[in-house]
Design a protein around this motif. Structure first.
Motif, PDB file in Angstrom:
ATOM      1  N   ARG A  42       0.834  -1.201   0.000  1.00 15.66           N
ATOM      2  CA  ARG A  42       0.000   0.000   0.000  1.00 15.66           C
ATOM      3  C   ARG A  42       0.873   1.258   0.000  1.00 15.66           C
ATOM      4  NH1 ARG A  42      -4.221   0.350  -2.314  1.00 15.66           N
ATOM      5  NH2 ARG A  42      -3.035  -1.175  -3.478  1.00 15.66           N
ATOM      6  N   THR A  43       1.966   1.212   0.728  1.00 15.02           N
ATOM      7  CA  THR A  43       2.882   2.353   0.764  1.00 15.02           C
ATOM      8  C   THR A  43       3.430   2.653  -0.621  1.00 15.02           C
ATOM      9  OG1 THR A  43       3.510   1.954   3.075  1.00 15.02           O
ATOM     10  CG2 THR A  43       5.068   3.189   1.701  1.00 15.02           C
ATOM     11  N   LEU A  44       3.873   1.616  -1.323  1.00 16.69           N
ATOM     12  CA  LEU A  44       4.453   1.812  -2.648  1.00 16.69           C
ATOM     13  C   LEU A  44       3.408   2.258  -3.669  1.00 16.69           C
ATOM     14  CD1 LEU A  44       6.867  -1.252  -2.720  1.00 16.69           C
ATOM     15  CD2 LEU A  44       7.522   1.170  -2.638  1.00 16.69           C
ATOM     16  N   PRO A  56      -0.354  17.981   9.193  1.00 18.59           N
ATOM     17  CA  PRO A  56      -1.373  16.907   9.176  1.00 18.59           C
ATOM     18  C   PRO A  56      -1.423  16.146   7.853  1.00 18.59           C
ATOM     19  CG  PRO A  56      -2.269  18.889  10.166  1.00 18.59           C
ATOM     20  CD  PRO A  56      -0.951  19.264   9.571  1.00 18.59           C
ATOM     21  N   HIS A  57      -1.191  16.845   6.748  1.00 18.26           N
ATOM     22  CA  HIS A  57      -1.212  16.178   5.452  1.00 18.26           C
ATOM     23  C   HIS A  57      -0.028  15.217   5.319  1.00 18.26           C
ATOM     24  CE1 HIS A  57      -4.505  18.647   3.862  1.00 18.26           C
ATOM     25  NE2 HIS A  57      -3.944  19.651   4.512  1.00 18.26           N
ATOM     26  N   LEU A  58       1.091  15.571   5.898  1.00 15.46           N
ATOM     27  CA  LEU A  58       2.251  14.671   5.879  1.00 15.46           C
ATOM     28  C   LEU A  58       1.978  13.405   6.667  1.00 15.46           C
ATOM     29  CD1 LEU A  58       5.111  17.281   6.395  1.00 15.46           C
ATOM     30  CD2 LEU A  58       4.566  16.072   4.278  1.00 15.46           C
ATOM     31  N   LEU A  59       1.101  13.494   7.652  1.00 18.29           N
ATOM     32  CA  LEU A  59       0.798  12.364   8.538  1.00 18.29           C
ATOM     33  C   LEU A  59      -0.508  11.668   8.163  1.00 18.29           C
ATOM     34  CD1 LEU A  59       1.733  14.090  11.933  1.00 18.29           C
ATOM     35  CD2 LEU A  59       3.155  12.545  10.558  1.00 18.29           C
ATOM     36  N   PHE A  60      -1.046  11.965   6.997  1.00 12.92           N
ATOM     37  CA  PHE A  60      -2.339  11.421   6.555  1.00 12.92           C
ATOM     38  C   PHE A  60      -3.462  11.772   7.526  1.00 12.92           C
ATOM     39  CE2 PHE A  60       0.644   8.732   4.209  1.00 12.92           C
ATOM     40  CZ  PHE A  60       0.091   8.790   2.936  1.00 12.92           C
ATOM     41  N   LEU A  61      -3.389  12.973   8.051  1.00 11.98           N
ATOM     42  CA  LEU A  61      -4.433  13.489   8.936  1.00 11.98           C
ATOM     43  C   LEU A  61      -5.073  14.741   8.328  1.00 11.98           C
ATOM     44  CD1 LEU A  61      -2.586  13.073  12.358  1.00 11.98           C
ATOM     45  CD2 LEU A  61      -4.355  11.581  11.402  1.00 11.98           C
ATOM     46  N   ILE A  70      -7.916  10.180   0.503  1.00 14.42           N
ATOM     47  CA  ILE A  70      -6.734   9.310   0.594  1.00 14.42           C
ATOM     48  C   ILE A  70      -6.389   9.064   2.059  1.00 14.42           C
ATOM     49  CG2 ILE A  70      -4.365   8.956  -0.176  1.00 14.42           C
ATOM     50  CD1 ILE A  70      -6.434   9.244  -2.442  1.00 14.42           C
ATOM     51  N   CYS A  71      -6.541  10.091   2.889  1.00 12.12           N
ATOM     52  CA  CYS A  71      -6.288   9.931   4.330  1.00 12.12           C
ATOM     53  C   CYS A  71      -7.224   8.887   4.922  1.00 12.12           C
ATOM     54  CB  CYS A  71      -6.464  11.272   5.042  1.00 12.12           C
ATOM     55  SG  CYS A  71      -5.277  12.543   4.553  1.00 12.12           S
ATOM     56  N   ILE A  72      -8.506   8.954   4.588  1.00  9.91           N
ATOM     57  CA  ILE A  72      -9.472   7.997   5.118  1.00  9.91           C
ATOM     58  C   ILE A  72      -9.132   6.586   4.645  1.00  9.91           C
ATOM     59  CG2 ILE A  72     -11.894   7.259   4.992  1.00  9.91           C
ATOM     60  CD1 ILE A  72     -12.652  10.233   4.977  1.00  9.91           C
ATOM     61  N   GLU A  73      -8.769   6.448   3.383  1.00 11.27           N
ATOM     62  CA  GLU A  73      -8.378   5.122   2.885  1.00 11.27           C
ATOM     63  C   GLU A  73      -7.161   4.589   3.639  1.00 11.27           C
ATOM     64  OE1 GLU A  73      -7.918   5.208  -1.384  1.00 11.27           O
ATOM     65  OE2 GLU A  73      -9.958   4.444  -1.613  1.00 11.27           O
ATOM     66  N   GLU A  74      -6.186   5.444   3.888  1.00 14.74           N
ATOM     67  CA  GLU A  74      -4.992   4.999   4.605  1.00 14.74           C
ATOM     68  C   GLU A  74      -5.326   4.564   6.031  1.00 14.74           C
ATOM     69  OE1 GLU A  74      -1.274   4.940   3.483  1.00 14.74           O
ATOM     70  OE2 GLU A  74      -2.843   4.264   2.124  1.00 14.74           O
ATOM     71  N   HIS A  75      -6.231   5.289   6.684  1.00 12.22           N
ATOM     72  CA  HIS A  75      -6.646   4.874   8.028  1.00 12.22           C
ATOM     73  C   HIS A  75      -7.261   3.473   7.972  1.00 12.22           C
ATOM     74  CE1 HIS A  75      -7.337   9.456   8.793  1.00 12.22           C
ATOM     75  NE2 HIS A  75      -6.060   9.149   8.690  1.00 12.22           N
ATOM     76  N   PHE A  76      -8.095   3.246   6.955  1.00 10.17           N
ATOM     77  CA  PHE A  76      -8.759   1.941   6.845  1.00 10.17           C
ATOM     78  C   PHE A  76      -7.774   0.856   6.416  1.00 10.17           C
ATOM     79  CE2 PHE A  76     -11.677  -1.294   5.296  1.00 10.17           C
ATOM     80  CZ  PHE A  76     -12.653  -1.263   6.279  1.00 10.17           C
ATOM     81  N   TYR A  77      -6.823   1.207   5.555  1.00 12.30           N
ATOM     82  CA  TYR A  77      -5.824   0.232   5.127  1.00 12.30           C
ATOM     83  C   TYR A  77      -4.955  -0.227   6.292  1.00 12.30           C
ATOM     84  CZ  TYR A  77      -6.879   1.497   0.269  1.00 12.30           C
ATOM     85  OH  TYR A  77      -7.494   1.711  -0.940  1.00 12.30           O
ATOM     86  N   PHE A  78      -4.788   0.628   7.285  1.00  7.20           N
ATOM     87  CA  PHE A  78      -4.056   0.213   8.482  1.00  7.20           C
ATOM     88  C   PHE A  78      -4.859  -0.805   9.273  1.00  7.20           C
ATOM     89  CE2 PHE A  78      -3.232   0.666  13.046  1.00  7.20           C
ATOM     90  CZ  PHE A  78      -1.870   0.367  13.078  1.00  7.20           C
ATOM     91  N   LEU A  79      -6.176  -0.606   9.333  1.00  5.07           N
ATOM     92  CA  LEU A  79      -7.039  -1.444  10.159  1.00  5.07           C
ATOM     93  C   LEU A  79      -7.405  -2.767   9.494  1.00  5.07           C
ATOM     94  CD1 LEU A  79      -8.803  -1.540  12.778  1.00  5.07           C
ATOM     95  CD2 LEU A  79     -10.617  -0.436  11.446  1.00  5.07           C
TER      96      LEU A  79
END
Length: 381
Positions: free
Chosen positions: A105-107, A137-142, A163-172
């Motif tokens: 996901r990072t790549l 906050p944008h650097l931190l996906f917030l 994209i931030c919301i997707e990243e939060h969900f991709y972590f979970l």
């Protein structure tokens, strides 16, 4: 062998790329229209001699306003695809490699995301807009929380909230699938959906509730979870997409009527804030599922082509289109132009040029690395 495994041994939902493209293109038209409207008013073909919207104009404005639903289509198909692949991985290997998922996901997400953030100050200055309250906050996906707090400002960064919301969900999501028994996964996904439902109900009427409703992770994560749950039921054969052409046509008509007459993000009572969105999402999910998997319909292209390629670059389409709109607005003001057709086609050409250059010369280099961390092989870039 998985029924969606191609001759190269990859899990590949061929027509998912077409859906991705149209979801991204919905956002392009949404930004195009409101970029023009904010500067030069409604297009003439939508108004009468007095400048008021005609009935067709009102219909079109509602429809275009609802094109922001393209973000939820992205959420829906992202939740579906990621869950399907993780379930396949767990079946094949008895476990989920959470670390490799995060690297993949990072790549895929980070290179273009951070390029956009890095260009943010330059782009914001070039189009003469206010900078965000803070870039951190944008650097931190917030960034979605920064927007809730300070409002929309920078055209270069405003759209990164999704994209931030997707990243939060991709972590979970991989943690849920890795550590919860497969049979209990629907309960986990239902819990996310119910939590989101309750959250929207409790914030209704509070200060700044519209921004929280639109941008908060908890408010929007339910659609991702619906995609996940759809993948679970489909993977285990409990969900089938086999509508007849007549039934599909009726549901499509109902969706079109809803989409052209009811504003998706209008939330002024409890039902509108909590339950209405599921009418849109469920109807869209039924239609998309049948377009992708119902062999009786045959409504999608029979082989890969330009629409599939545009689906592959849809991430760039989403990231670059508001920047292209803002640059054309700036150019028009500087040169005194006011030709809507040149604006429309010019933005399209600029977006296509930006996304192709970005994908071929920049993103692909990271996608090649992503292949090394694939446990279950899926569509190649």
């Amino acid at each position: 062998m998985d029924k969606h495994t191609n001759h190269q041994g990859r899990i590949y939902f061929m027509h998912l790329d077409v859906v991705r493209f149209f979801a991204a293109y919905m956002i392009v038209i949404f930004h195009l229209f409101y970029g023009w409207q904010a500067n030069w008013g409604n297009p003439k073909f939508m108004t009468d001699a007095a400048g008021e919207l005609t009935w067709l104009g009102r219909l079109l404005e509602t429809t275009i306003h609802n094109l922001s639903f393209g973000v939820d289509i992205f959420f829906l198909i992202s939740g579906f695809l990621i869950t399907y692949l993780l379930l396949r991985e767990k079946d094949q290997h008895g476990r989920v490699s959470v670390g490799k998922f995060y690297i993949r996901r990072t790549l895929r997400i980070w290179p273009l995301y951070y390029l956009t953030v890095a260009l943010g100050p330059l782009l914001t200055h070039s189009v003469g807009e206010a900078a965000p309250g803070s870039y951190i906050p944008h650097l931190l996906f917030l960034g979605n929380f920064e927007l809730i707090q300070n409002g929309f400002s920078s055209v270069a960064l405003n759209h990164l909230w999704s994209i931030c919301i997707e990243e939060h969900f991709y972590f979970l999501c991989p943690l849920i699938i890795a550590f919860i028994p497969v049979s209990r996964l629907p309960v986990a996904f239902w819990t996310i959906i119910v939590t989101s439902f309750i959250y929207r109900g409790t914030i209704l009427g509070q200060e700044n509730y519209w921004m929280n409703m639109y941008l908060h992770t908890v408010s929007r994560m339910d659609v991702l979870a619906i995609g996940c749950m759809g993948a679970w039921y489909y993977y285990y054969g409990q969900l089938k997409f086999n509508l007849s052409k007549a039934t599909f046509a009726i549901i499509a008509l109902l969706f079109v009527l809803l989409f052209t007459h009811d504003v998706y993000v209008y939330w002024d009572d409890l039902f509108l804030a909590t339950g209405k969105k599921y009418t849109f999402v469920i109807l869209a999910g039924i239609l998309i599922g049948n377009l992708l998997f119902n062999e009786k319909l045959k409504l999608m292209p029979g082989k890969t082509g330009i629409w599939h390629y545009m689906g592959k670059v849809s991430y760039g389409i989403y990231m670059f289109n508001p920047i292209a709109v803002a640059l054309f607005v700036k150019l028009y003001h500087a040169k005194g132009f006011q030709n809507g057709w040149v604006f429309f086609f010019g933005v399209h050409l600029l977006v296509i040029a930006m996304v192709v250059i970005s994908f071929e010369l920049y993103e692909k280099q990271f996608l090649k690395l992503k292949e090394r961390f694939a446990v279950v092989k899926s569509r190649k870039f």
